[in-house]
Enzyme design. Sequence first.
Site, PDB file in Angstrom:
ATOM      1  N   HIS A 198       0.839  -1.208   0.000  1.00 11.12           N
ATOM      2  CA  HIS A 198       0.000   0.000   0.000  1.00 11.12           C
ATOM      3  C   HIS A 198       0.867   1.249   0.000  1.00 11.12           C
ATOM      4  O   HIS A 198       0.645   2.193  -0.760  1.00 11.12           O
ATOM      5  CB  HIS A 198      -0.872   0.038   1.260  1.00 11.12           C
ATOM      6  CG  HIS A 198      -1.901  -1.025   1.359  1.00 11.12           C
ATOM      7  ND1 HIS A 198      -2.183  -1.650   2.555  1.00 11.12           N
ATOM      8  CD2 HIS A 198      -2.731  -1.588   0.443  1.00 11.12           C
ATOM      9  CE1 HIS A 198      -3.147  -2.535   2.379  1.00 11.12           C
ATOM     10  NE2 HIS A 198      -3.503  -2.513   1.113  1.00 11.12           N
TER      11      HIS A 198
ATOM     12  N   LYS B 171     -18.714  -5.415   7.498  1.00  5.78           N
ATOM     13  CA  LYS B 171     -17.567  -6.327   7.431  1.00  5.78           C
ATOM     14  C   LYS B 171     -16.829  -6.351   8.768  1.00  5.78           C
ATOM     15  O   LYS B 171     -16.598  -5.311   9.364  1.00  5.78           O
ATOM     16  CB  LYS B 171     -16.603  -5.882   6.343  1.00  5.78           C
ATOM     17  CG  LYS B 171     -17.137  -6.127   4.940  1.00  5.78           C
ATOM     18  CD  LYS B 171     -16.012  -6.254   3.929  1.00  5.78           C
ATOM     19  CE  LYS B 171     -16.548  -6.625   2.549  1.00  5.78           C
ATOM     20  NZ  LYS B 171     -15.511  -6.549   1.517  1.00  5.78           N
TER      21      LYS B 171
ATOM     22  N   ARG C 196      -1.375  -5.608  -8.602  1.00 12.23           N
ATOM     23  CA  ARG C 196      -0.302  -6.509  -8.204  1.00 12.23           C
ATOM     24  C   ARG C 196      -0.037  -7.572  -9.257  1.00 12.23           C
ATOM     25  O   ARG C 196       1.068  -8.021  -9.441  1.00 12.23           O
ATOM     26  CB  ARG C 196      -0.673  -7.198  -6.889  1.00 12.23           C
ATOM     27  CG  ARG C 196      -0.885  -6.229  -5.746  1.00 12.23           C
ATOM     28  CD  ARG C 196      -1.580  -6.903  -4.595  1.00 12.23           C
ATOM     29  NE  ARG C 196      -2.906  -7.399  -5.024  1.00 12.23           N
ATOM     30  CZ  ARG C 196      -3.749  -7.987  -4.189  1.00 12.23           C
ATOM     31  NH1 ARG C 196      -3.422  -8.160  -2.914  1.00 12.23           N
ATOM     32  NH2 ARG C 196      -4.908  -8.417  -4.620  1.00 12.23           N
TER      33      ARG C 196
HETATM   34  O1  LIG Z   1      -6.594  -2.342   1.413  1.00 10.19           O
HETATM   35  C1  LIG Z   1      -7.344  -2.729   0.491  1.00 10.19           C
HETATM   36  O2  LIG Z   1      -8.381  -3.417   0.666  1.00 10.19           O
HETATM   37  C2  LIG Z   1      -6.974  -2.374  -0.935  1.00 10.19           C
HETATM   38  C3  LIG Z   1      -7.679  -2.989  -1.957  1.00 10.19           C
HETATM   39  C4  LIG Z   1      -7.349  -2.714  -3.268  1.00 10.19           C
HETATM   40  C5  LIG Z   1      -6.327  -1.805  -3.540  1.00 10.19           C
HETATM   41  N1  LIG Z   1      -5.811  -1.367  -4.723  1.00 10.19           N
HETATM   42  N2  LIG Z   1      -4.833  -0.474  -4.496  1.00 10.19           N
HETATM   43  C6  LIG Z   1      -4.721  -0.345  -3.192  1.00 10.19           C
HETATM   44 BR1  LIG Z   1      -3.484   0.808  -2.418  1.00 10.19          BR
HETATM   45  C7  LIG Z   1      -5.652  -1.164  -2.506  1.00 10.19           C
HETATM   46  C8  LIG Z   1      -5.974  -1.436  -1.180  1.00 10.19           C
HETATM   47  O1  LIG Z   2      -4.251  -5.531   0.667  1.00 13.77           O
HETATM   48  C1  LIG Z   2      -5.106  -5.767  -0.227  1.00 13.77           C
HETATM   49  O2  LIG Z   2      -6.162  -6.420  -0.061  1.00 13.77           O
HETATM   50  C2  LIG Z   2      -4.815  -5.281  -1.633  1.00 13.77           C
HETATM   51  C3  LIG Z   2      -5.694  -5.620  -2.677  1.00 13.77           C
HETATM   52  C4  LIG Z   2      -5.418  -5.191  -3.959  1.00 13.77           C
HETATM   53  C5  LIG Z   2      -4.284  -4.429  -4.206  1.00 13.77           C
HETATM   54  N1  LIG Z   2      -3.774  -3.892  -5.344  1.00 13.77           N
HETATM   55  N2  LIG Z   2      -2.636  -3.231  -5.080  1.00 13.77           N
HETATM   56  C6  LIG Z   2      -2.430  -3.313  -3.789  1.00 13.77           C
HETATM   57 BR1  LIG Z   2      -0.959  -2.523  -2.955  1.00 13.77          BR
HETATM   58  C7  LIG Z   2      -3.432  -4.075  -3.167  1.00 13.77           C
HETATM   59  C8  LIG Z   2      -3.676  -4.495  -1.856  1.00 13.77           C
END
Ligand SMILES: O=C(O)c1ccc2[nH]nc(Br)c2c1
Ligand SMILES: O=C(O)c1ccc2[nH]nc(Br)c2c1
Length: 161
Positions: free
Chosen positions: A17, A41, A90
């Site tokens: 993050h 949630k 990711r």
């Molecule tokens: O913390 C999350 O749930 C979450 C989800 C999706 C995410 N995409 N990019 C980020 Br930064 C991110 C954080």
């Molecule tokens: O922590 C998560 O759930 C989450 C999800 C989706 C995510 N995309 N990019 C990041 Br950094 C990220 C983090």
Amino acid sequence: MRRAVCPGSFDPVTNGHIDVIGRAAELFDEVIVAVGVNKSKNRLFSPEERMDMLAEACRGMSNVRVDGFTGLLTSYCQERDVRAIVKGLRAVSDFEYELQMAQMNSSLAEVETVFVPTSPEYSFLASSLVKEVAMFGGDVSGLVPDFVRERLVVRLAERRR
Ligand SMILES: O=C(O)c1ccc2[nH]nc(Br)c2c1
Ligand SMILES: O=C(O)c1ccc2[nH]nc(Br)c2c1
């Protein structure tokens, strides 16, 4: 003033993050890290704890601030005159869902989604996985800031009692 919002649940914030937030902060005048507060949630950390950890993690980034939001992200963006949403990607597996959300959000408001590819070293990182590993006594050093790891260990120990 070009603003962007970086939304998520951040339960807790990870180094992945922080990587994305830092890169968004280089691209925009101001970045608002928006923690989704969703009563239904069940989360390990409260919204306040998640925002506190994010604020601590982003302390060195002068144009980044942390906020909480309920309801629609696009409504939040309209209220705060934010035209860009920054999300980390990711792996290809993220793209399908993120594309759908981006198209929905653009249909709801004048907002664009900008994708930042995460650094390869973090492409396996998700808050849920970090919590699971820590729950079973795995060492998550290097995956989250040290102060987050310490809070994680304490909270999980409380849960076990
Ligand atoms: O913390 C999350 O749930 C979450 C989800 C999706 C995410 N995409 N990019 C980020 Br930064 C991110 C954080
Ligand atoms: O922590 C998560 O759930 C989450 C999800 C989706 C995510 N995309 N990019 C990041 Br950094 C990220 C983090």
